[in-house]
Design a protein around this motif. Structure first.
Motif, PDB file in Angstrom:
ATOM      1  N   ARG A  43       0.831  -1.126   0.066  1.00 38.84           N
ATOM      2  CA  ARG A  43      -0.116   0.219  -0.127  1.00 38.84           C
ATOM      3  C   ARG A  43       0.835   1.255   0.140  1.00 38.84           C
ATOM      4  N   HIS A  44       1.923   1.188   0.792  1.00 37.58           N
ATOM      5  CA  HIS A  44       2.764   2.284   0.829  1.00 37.58           C
ATOM      6  C   HIS A  44       3.489   2.627  -0.634  1.00 37.58           C
ATOM      7  N   GLU A  70       0.860   4.101  -2.743  1.00 34.59           N
ATOM      8  CA  GLU A  70       0.247   5.565  -2.564  1.00 34.59           C
ATOM      9  C   GLU A  70       1.399   6.368  -3.187  1.00 34.59           C
ATOM     10  N   ARG A  71       2.645   5.967  -3.534  1.00 32.47           N
ATOM     11  CA  ARG A  71       3.569   6.697  -4.069  1.00 32.47           C
ATOM     12  C   ARG A  71       3.671   6.472  -5.521  1.00 32.47           C
TER      13      ARG A  71
END
Length: 607
Positions: free
Chosen positions: A115-116, A119-120
């Protein structure tokens, strides 16, 4: 010591789930026990204590415990340390610890890391880590992977969405149901286009499976799933269960469910309860509910309140609000305002508003202004607009254009359009096509079409054999059935014809009933025939009453009959008056006989 084991996992979707019923005394005792063990150097206790403090929101107390456990190799602590740092706003530092835990085999950490990266904007890295999490059986990882693949249009989306749904993820169950719904709808469209049956069967299966997933998601508290489940059940006629799911969804704040529940209650005759739910939905911004409230108040004659709710619907983005305001103004003869609201809705693409605007313009004598709006409404699928274009062209004498629009409307099931096409085909001598269209119109409830269809069939009937004593009961033909259908719908000529057929069968009572119905509705032939029937039965005074009604409506034979009645009674002046009327009304044979009778009466009077 259980090194790098998952003892506590907190990260789910970026939030912590707080238990509703906490045993604070038991937690305090457990925390004290874990703290003692941690102070004695127990790594597992450090990890669990850090997780407990993190869950409670004590980041300062949790961090040293989690760092100590992480340093000792506990992967759950590394994952939760990532959570803590993410909570503090240090996303990159959090990702570092999640990577350590994920490499060590932590599925929750792989999910968080995926998810990190997403998001980027690093989708390849996101997919890699989410897949690691999903393949280890992590339900949130499977859902997040499905979401990523769906965004990219990947065919494997359904597989992972199904995995997440099967493991109890309610949003995955809902989205899987929606996907199955769309697939079923596409299958139905394909079956409709190809005319095949196989597509329909597949679609039915898709709908059934979709219902199962909606039910699973709804049972877990998904309000939109409850709404869709209610809609499926309502369509199937299971209104009681549909109402229960609508109620569940509405109580959870789904405005559309509150609106749907209102309609169910209204259809059950409970308008007051319906209004309560419509009000709740309308206050939450549901335009359909606002329109329903407007209609309810309009029915009660509360036009100002109705107008307020129609405006609310319009403000909520529901173009029906403007259309309904137009209808309300038109009912109150506020023509200029009605046109204004119709225009607003029509410009927004509301096809019925475009048709209503065109009708309004046509009624005002602006045929040129009406035509483009009729065309726009027809192109958008308004059957009424296509029929109205036929009327417009017919009024101009453009018969070919009128027929084209009538056929278009008839093809979409418009009853009156089918009647008009049938009439044109009859006039052109194409009896087969005329019959086809007349059957459509008659089946749609048009009494005129039923009468004309019966006339076509009647003309084909062979001559009935002479009646004989002891003959079996008469069996009705198809044309008689169509005559009777038209007659029962109030068609006067059909009533007269049914009366004639009954009279021919010797059923005087039935014949009188239909003649009387036609006569009382204003049919001069019905009145004349009723008079004949009554005269044959010996009721000449009553017969004269009906002949007088027929003669005054322009029936020459009735006037001649009256002249004869009065001549026999010796009322020569009255007989001459009716004879004069018969001469003027005709037809030729009647006029000739009436003239001879008039002349004879005149001679008698002058003698």
């Amino acid at each position: 010591m259980d090194v790098m084991g998952d003892k506590a996992t907190l990260l789910e979707t970026g939030r912590f789930v707080q238990p509703s019923d906490r045993d604070e005394t038991g937690e305090a005792v457990e925390e004290a026990r874990q703290r003692l063990a941690a102070e004695a150097g127990d790594v597992e206790a450090m990890s669990v204590l850090g997780a407990m403090l993190l869950r409670r929101g004590d980041l300062d107390g949790a961090e040293p415990q989690l760092r100590a456990a992480t340093a000792a190799g506990d992967r759950a602590a590394a994952n939760n340390l990532g959570v803590l740092l993410h909570q503090r706003g240090y996303a990159d530092d959090a990702a570092g610890w999640w990577r350590i835990a994920a490499v060590a085999g932590s599925a929750p950490a792989a999910h968080a890391l995926g998810r990190h990266h997403r998001e980027r904007g690093d989708e390849p890295a996101a997919e890699y880590w989410l897949r690691q999490s999903a393949e280890q059986g992590h339900v949130l990882g499977a859902y997040a992977l499905a979401d990523l693949l769906e965004h990219r249009g990947d065919a494997a989306t359904g597989q992972w969405m199904r995995v997440a749904a099967e493991r109890g993820h309610r949003e995955a169950a809902y989205r899987l149901a929606r996907a199955l719904d769309r697939k079923a709808a596409e299958g139905l469209e394909g079956a409709g286009a190809d005319g095949g049956a196989s597509g329909g069967g597949a679609s039915d299966g898709g709908v059934g499976e979709a219902e199962q997933w909606y039910r699973q998601a709804a049972a877990r508290g998904h309000q939109r799933a409850a709404l869709h489940l209610g809609a499926i059940l309502e369509k199937r006629g299971e209104l009681k269960e549909a109402g229960r799911w609508y109620l569940t969804s509405a109580k959870d704040g789904e405005a559309r469910a509150a609106c749907a529940l209102g309609f169910l209650l209204r259809d059950a005759g409970d308008s007051e309860s319906a209004a309560v739910w419509w009000l709740r939905a309308a206050q939450d911004g549901d335009g359909n509910a606002a329109n329903a409230l407007g209609a309810l108040h309009a029915e009660r004659g509360e036009t100002q309140t109705a107008e307020r709710w129609y405006r609310a619907a319009m403000d909520a983005g529901d173009v029906n609000g403007a259309y309904n305001l137009g209808l309300l103004c038109a009912e109150q003869s506020r023509t200029a305002q009605a046109e204004q609201w119709y225009r607003r809705a029509a410009y927004a693409g509301h096809r019925e508003a475009a048709n209503a605007l065109a009708v309004l313009l046509l009624q005002g004598g602006d045929a040129a202004g009406a035509e483009p709006w009729f065309s726009k409404a027809s192109d958008a699928g308004s059957v009424d607009a296509a029929f109205n274009l036929g009327i417009l062209y017919a009024g101009r004498g453009q018969d070919a254009g009128a027929l084209r629009w009538y056929e278009r409307a008839a093809g979409a099931g418009h009853t009156e359009a089918a009647l008009q096409v049938g009439i044109v085909r009859l006039r052109d001598g194409d009896e087969r096509e005329a019959e086809r269209y007349l059957r459509c119109a008659a089946g749609g409830g048009s009494p005129e079409a039923a009468y004309r269809l019966a006339s076509v069939l009647d003309a084909r009937r062979p001559q009935a054999p002479a009646h004989e004593l002891g003959e079996i009961a008469h069996e009705k033909t198809e044309c008689e059935e169509w005559y009777e259908r038209a007659a029962s719908q109030g068609h006067r000529r059909a009533q007269v014809r049914v009366g004639m057929l009954a009279s021919a069968r010797g059923d005087v009572v039935e014949a009188a009933r239909w003649y009387r119905a036609a006569a009382e509705a204003g049919s001069r032939n019905g009145a004349f025939n009723l008079g004949l029937l009554l005269a044959r039965e010996g009721s000449e005074p009553e017969a004269a009453v009906w002949w007088a009604r027929a003669a005054e409506a322009g029936h020459g034979r009735a006037a001649l009959r009256l002249a004869l009645v009065y001549a026999r009674r010796g009322e020569l002046a009255e007989g001459q008056r009716w004879a004069d009327l018969a001469v003027s009304l005709g037809p030729g044979e009647v006029a000739e006989r009436a003239a001879r009778l008039r002349d004879a009466l005149r001679e008698e009077l002058s003698a």
